[in-house]
Design an enzyme around this catalytic site. Structure first.
Site, mmCIF file in Angstrom:
data_model
loop_
_atom_site.group_PDB
_atom_site.id
_atom_site.type_symbol
_atom_site.label_atom_id
_atom_site.label_comp_id
_atom_site.label_asym_id
_atom_site.label_seq_id
_atom_site.Cartn_x
_atom_site.Cartn_y
_atom_site.Cartn_z
ATOM 1 N N HIS A 136 4.356 47.532 -21.922
ATOM 2 C CA HIS A 136 2.914 47.453 -21.639
ATOM 3 C C HIS A 136 2.121 46.588 -22.621
ATOM 4 C CE1 HIS A 136 3.389 50.820 -18.802
ATOM 5 N NE2 HIS A 136 4.120 51.412 -19.726
HETATM 6 C C1 BDR Z 1 0.948 52.861 -23.835
HETATM 7 O O1 BDR Z 1 1.446 54.085 -24.372
HETATM 8 C C2 BDR Z 1 2.404 53.843 -25.351
HETATM 9 O O2 BDR Z 1 3.533 54.623 -25.139
HETATM 10 C C3 BDR Z 1 2.728 52.376 -25.310
HETATM 11 O O3 BDR Z 1 2.975 51.883 -26.619
HETATM 12 C C4 BDR Z 1 1.500 51.745 -24.709
HETATM 13 O O4 BDR Z 1 0.554 51.413 -25.698
HETATM 14 C C5 BDR Z 1 1.365 52.774 -22.382
HETATM 15 O O5 BDR Z 1 0.806 53.822 -21.665
#
Ligand code: BDR
Ligand code: CA
Length: 322
Positions: free
Chosen positions: A242
């Protein structure tokens, strides 16, 4: 403010590495468009001590050990979260042991780092890339509202416009500190580009694409190894990285589809919708980065994302061998 390269943008990255945070940091480290003044850390995927250590070692692995890593909040603003699964591995980076570096966390706390960078800046000069629960950013905006106008763009990985990833309703970063998300997203005083799950899920690599990443460079190989410890998969797409989509979407705005929004609401209740977000749209969808105070990334081009990763990560040498 001294620029690393003419025209590069003074930048602060706030993060909680996190495998996808590590990839995002590598992308920033490899991109001269960003003049990286500080990396600030916060609790989120792991404790803030772990995220600080991971940020220091990731930057060192990318040849950017000189960037100060400044530790921030050790817990959310108001409510502690129930325990949640360590989807990024116990250590936050897929249980890969990056080489220790001589560098420690900066003695400068996260908020002091923001002040150091923002105070001498002119209005609109600084980009803040927020890849974690918004605790540090909320504290900044609440303690130093006078500095908000120095931020030309706040780019946030957070929120969902369809379904959640930590609960059916909520995305992890907004769920992990909804009060902070409310403060930062629902009161839109800073020009904000919000990269929701609908766009960032497209930053997914399947197994064959993970192997390609591993072949590009030693840094690519290290991150590819981390991904094996990433306990998250999007059906048919692979492991969603993400946070890296945020950086990609800043470097090449056409990678994401942006939609102007009028407002964002964050559920700060204690029910099952805690951390859920609701966007009030403003106008029609458009491609690219038209300047608006509030834009939401609603889709992204996976192929262009991977092309950018390849271009930027291929020259990165990798962890020092000492
Ligand atoms: C977000 O949550 C975290 O687990 C990841 O690093 C990202 O920033 C995705 O939902
Ligand atoms: Ca993150």
């Amino acid at each position: 403010m001294t620029d690393r390269q003419p025209g590069s943008i003074p930048t602060i990255v706030d993060c909680d590495p996190g495998i996808d945070d590590a990839l995002a940091l590598a992308l920033v480290a490899a991109s001269p468009e960003f003049d990286l003044h500080a990396v600030t850390t916060v609790c989120g995927n792991v404790t803030v001590d772990h995220s600080t250590r991971n940020a220091i070692r990731t930057l060192a692995a990318c040849g950017r050990a000189e960037v100060p890593v400044c530790q921030g909040a050790a817990r959310p603003l108001v409510r502690l979260n129930p325990p949640y699964p360590p989807i990024h591995g116990e250590n936050g980076i897929g249980d890969v042991e990056l080489p220790a570096t001589a560098r420690e966390a900066s003695a400068e706390p996260a908020l002091a780092a923001f002040e150091r960078v923002l105070e001498p800046a002119v209005p609109g000069e600084v980009t803040v890339i927020a890849l974690a629960p918004l605790t540090n950013i909320a504290l900044l905006l609440s303690t130093r509202p006078d500095l908000a106008d120095r931020i030309g763009l706040l780019a946030v990985m957070g929120a969902t416009i369809d379904r959640g990833n930590v609960t059916p309703f909520a995305e992890f970063n907004t769920w992990a500190d909804p009060e902070a998300a409310y403060r930062v997203l629902a009161t839109n005083e800073v020009p904000t580009r919000l990269f929701t799950l609908a766009a960032t899920r497209k930053a997914a690599l399947d197994e064959s694409q993970r192997l390609e990443l591993a072949a590009w460079s030693p840094v690519g190989a290290t991150i590819a190894e981390m991904i094996l410890g990433y306990d998250d998969q999007v059906t048919g797409l692979g492991w969603p990285l993400h946070d890296a989509m945020v950086v990609a979407g800043l470097l090449e705005p056409g990678i994401v589809t942006l939609r102007p929004a009028a407002a964002i609401e964050v559920d700060t209740g204690t029910g099952r919708r805690r951390g859920a977000t609701a966007v009030t749209w403003d106008g029609a969808p458009h491609q690219g980065g038209a300047p608006r105070p509030l834009e939401v990334a609603v889709d992204a081009d996976s192929e262009r994302f991977r092309g950018l990763l390849r271009e930027r990560l291929s020259p990165l040498a990798g962890p020092p061998s000492d």
